[in-house]
Motif scaffolding. Structure first.
Motif, PDB file in Angstrom:
ATOM      1  N   LYS A 172       0.851  -1.194   0.000  1.00 64.07           N
ATOM      2  CA  LYS A 172       0.000   0.000   0.000  1.00 64.07           C
ATOM      3  C   LYS A 172       0.882   1.236   0.000  1.00 64.07           C
ATOM      4  O   LYS A 172       1.970   1.228   0.586  1.00 64.07           O
ATOM      5  N   ALA A 185      -4.265   1.733  -2.562  1.00 64.89           N
ATOM      6  CA  ALA A 185      -4.966   1.498  -1.302  1.00 64.89           C
ATOM      7  C   ALA A 185      -5.996   0.390  -1.492  1.00 64.89           C
ATOM      8  O   ALA A 185      -6.252  -0.080  -2.604  1.00 64.89           O
ATOM      9  N   THR A 186      -6.619  -0.017  -0.391  1.00 68.89           N
ATOM     10  CA  THR A 186      -7.666  -1.032  -0.435  1.00 68.89           C
ATOM     11  C   THR A 186      -8.836  -0.536  -1.270  1.00 68.89           C
ATOM     12  O   THR A 186      -9.288   0.597  -1.124  1.00 68.89           O
ATOM     13  N   THR A 211      -6.267  -4.577  -3.218  1.00 69.29           N
ATOM     14  CA  THR A 211      -5.788  -3.207  -3.354  1.00 69.29           C
ATOM     15  C   THR A 211      -5.807  -2.775  -4.805  1.00 69.29           C
ATOM     16  O   THR A 211      -5.768  -3.597  -5.724  1.00 69.29           O
TER      17      THR A 211
END
Length: 436
Positions: A172, A185-186, A211
């Motif tokens: 991330k 990011a997720t 992600t």
């Protein structure tokens, strides 16, 4: 979805409504509070008016993340804080060591997935012992408040999750300013908090926790209502060959959104959706096509009692499952159309799982989870193509200290192909984790 999956989700929503009235701190929350209290703060400069409440408030921000899951590292033990208390930064990580044993019909790799269960017992895949440091991570996080731009944070996380779990890979890397998040990011389609803890590094293979490089807007309204929408970088894995089907460049990003009702910091119900444009070229007829894939997901995590936690996720759609979960292992974005050479079809599928966790104390807990994923193509592909998978796990965790955890787990999985052939896989695993 099957009638069984509808009943499971209906039960989860019914229990959610009952638990919404009970918002006293859960034992699960007390376990997190013990972790929040386990920090060493180094203030740059001297400020006699910097209260413990302001320090704790800033530390708690590390854990206030709608898209955080249980495998994300805890906040660093050592953190630097500005003299005014408006900024904190820390470098931390965790060391994870796992050992596992497959009694018969062992699968390749260190992750337990029904997709990888071998069909047919041979001397090459009987019994297997292995170890992996997969999940060992390093990260940097900075959180602050500024009078001009508001709240912000920067986060970089890298894990040893590559080949044999020993390659250092970016996991991330994003920046958040107030309601906006930009970076790797997720996905907004994910709900990692609704996934029951597992010892296995792969987590529950029926979950859509992944992600993506994205731009996301998130906003929290009153009464526990949150919404989010994002534009995400697409990816695609097509079947076929270069003679009949060709991969085209992407022209449209993925779009994802969610709406959530949260009645406590660790309890919520969420509805998510994702759309994908899947471009390809029909080389037989010389035409371009861009079929639409989409998915819907209902997820929840809640506590009927202080000690008992219920986890649940169900999703359904067409050509959405290859972004995560068990179908990620194969080429299930689009399927070859046997009645029209050069044409591909979207793939209908669904998956679900239900998990239960019980905290005997803030140190000791157990959990179990079970789920299923199914490819719903009416006309089968190759006979050995993956049609469905079953997954189950039961585990035990014990925190020796707030930052040292040990665990053990038993896994069971079943793979079924289109031709009806199927096989079971089994695993016993153990884990030791140190965070700093």
């Amino acid at each position: 979805m099957t009638h069984a999956s509808h009943r499971l989700l209906g039960l989860a929503l019914g229990l959610t409504a009952v638990s919404a009235s009970a918002v006293s701190p859960t034992i699960r929350q007390e376990a997190q509070d013990s972790l929040i209290d386990n920090h060493h703060i180094m203030v740059i400069g001297k400020n006699e008016h910097l209260s413990k409440d302001s320090i704790r408030s800033l530390i708690e921000t590390f854990y206030l993340d709608q898209f955080r899951n249980y495998q994300d590292p805890a906040a660093p033990y050592f953190m630097f804080m500005s003299q005014t208390g408006n900024m904190a930064m820390g470098v931390g990580g965790e060391v994870k060591m796992r050992a596992f044993y497959d009694p018969g019909n062992s699968m390749p790799g260190s992750a337990f997935t029904p997709y990888n269960v071998p069909i047919g017992d041979t001397p090459l895949n009987r019994n297997k012992f292995g170890t992996t440091p997969s999940g060992t991570a390093l990260f940097l996080r900075m959180i602050g408040r500024n009078t001009r731009i508001g709240s912000y944070q920067l986060y970089i996380l890298a894990k040893f999750d590559g080949y044999n779990g020993q390659d250092f890979k970016l996991n991330k890397a994003y920046a958040t300013v107030n309601d906006w998040t930009v970076g790797y990011a997720t996905s907004t389609f994910s709900d990692g908090q609704a996934v029951a803890p597992t010892v296995d590094a792969n987590s529950s293979t029926m979950s859509m926790d992944f992600t993506s490089l994205l731009v996301r807007w998130t906003h929290e309204f009153k009464h526990g209502i949150s919404v989010a929408a994002s534009v995400e970088t697409p990816s695609m894995n097509l079947p076929g060959d270069d003679e009949s089907v060709g991969v085209r460049s992407y022209t449209v990003p993925n779009f994802a959104a969610m709406v959530q009702y949260q009645w406590a910091s660790d309890q919520h119900v969420r509805l998510s959706a994702i759309t994908r444009v899947l471009p390809y070229r029909d080389l037989v007829n010389g035409r371009n096509h861009s079929p639409l894939g989409y998915g819907f997901q209902l997820s929840t995590v809640f506590n009927p009692t202080r000690a008992l936690t219920v986890y649940g996720i169900g999703n359904i759609g067409r050509s959405y499952s290859n972004v995560g979960g068990d179908f990620l292992m194969g080429q299930y974005d689009l399927e070859v159309n046997p009645d029209a050479p050069g044409r591909l079809r979207t793939v209908p599928s669904w998956s679900y799982f239900l998990g239960l966790g019980y905290h005997f104390s803030h140190r000791m807990s157990v959990s179990m989870t079970a789920g299923q994923a199914r490819n719903m193509m009416s006309a089968p592909r190759e006979g050995n193509g993956y049609r469905s998978g079953l997954y189950a796990a039961c585990n035990f965790f014990y925190k020796i200290t707030p930052r040292i955890t040990v665990g053990a787990e038993a896994n069971v999985g079943r793979r079924e192909n289109y031709d009806g052939n199927h096989a079971w896989g089994r695993r016993i695993g153990a884990m030791c984790e140190f965070s700093f």
